[in-house]
Motif scaffolding. Structure first.
Motif: not given
Length: 190
Positions: A137-148
């Motif tokens: 949740d602390q990652l920037p949105p684009a990075r969150q989406q890639c991880i998820r």
């Protein structure tokens, strides 16, 4: 009885064979739902989008030319999920943080299937999951989406690229940077 591959089921569904499309649905529904959940973070909305994606895909089944039905349907579903997020954002209806749960493939988030772990092990497992979730949740949105999408929903990079409408190289770079940043965040948290 030998299980049919995706292309055989698609051909049968196009020919009007009863139950052919249902076979594709049963085979891939959980994976599609998990991918939509990783975008929406809302179990019930993810279910709705997943079902809707299968209905839309059935209407456009004659357009399927790919090598992977799962890849095709997941891209449709993830794009629909992003469309739902855009609608929610325009309406000013954000997803409340308390609904952000981690879903299991076999039921709504929060249900813990018996896995043979004792209560202490279950508690430690939950704490690790919460720690990782807080770090993501602390990652920037684009990075969150890639991880998820890549690591949690287990979508291949090319599918993520198509769903997010970016290049595969960009997905790999974003995922690399996200993992580095996630590692640093987790090290600080521990």
């Amino acid at each position: 009885m030998e299980e049919k591959d995706d292309h055989e089921l698609v051909k049968a569904a196009l020919a009007g064979v009863l139950g052919a499309y249902d076979g594709l649905y049963r085979r891939y529904y959980l994976k599609v739902r998990m991918a939509t959940y990783q975008v929406l973070r809302d179990f019930h909305a993810a279910e709705d989008i997943a079902v809707d994606a299968f209905l839309r895909a059935k209407e456009k089944l004659s357009q399927f030319k790919g090598t992977s039905f799962l890849g095709w349907i997941r891209i449709i579903a993830v794009r629909q999920a992003f469309g739902e997020l855009r609608k929610r954002h325009k309406r000013g209806k954000e997803i409340p943080l308390e609904t952000w749960e981690w879903a299991e493939d076999d039921g709504p988030a929060g249900e813990i299937p018996f896995g043979g772990l004792n209560p202490l092990q279950e508690l430690l497992k939950k704490e690790r999951i919460e720690l990782v979730r807080a770090a993501i949740d602390q990652l920037p949105p684009a990075r969150q989406q890639c991880i998820r999408l890549c690591d949690i929903a287990e979508m291949p990079g090319p599918e993520v690229a198509e769903a997010l409408e970016i290049t595969h190289a960009n997905v790999r770079l974003t995922l690399f940077r996200a993992r580095q940043q996630l590692k640093a965040i987790l090290q600080r948290m521990l």
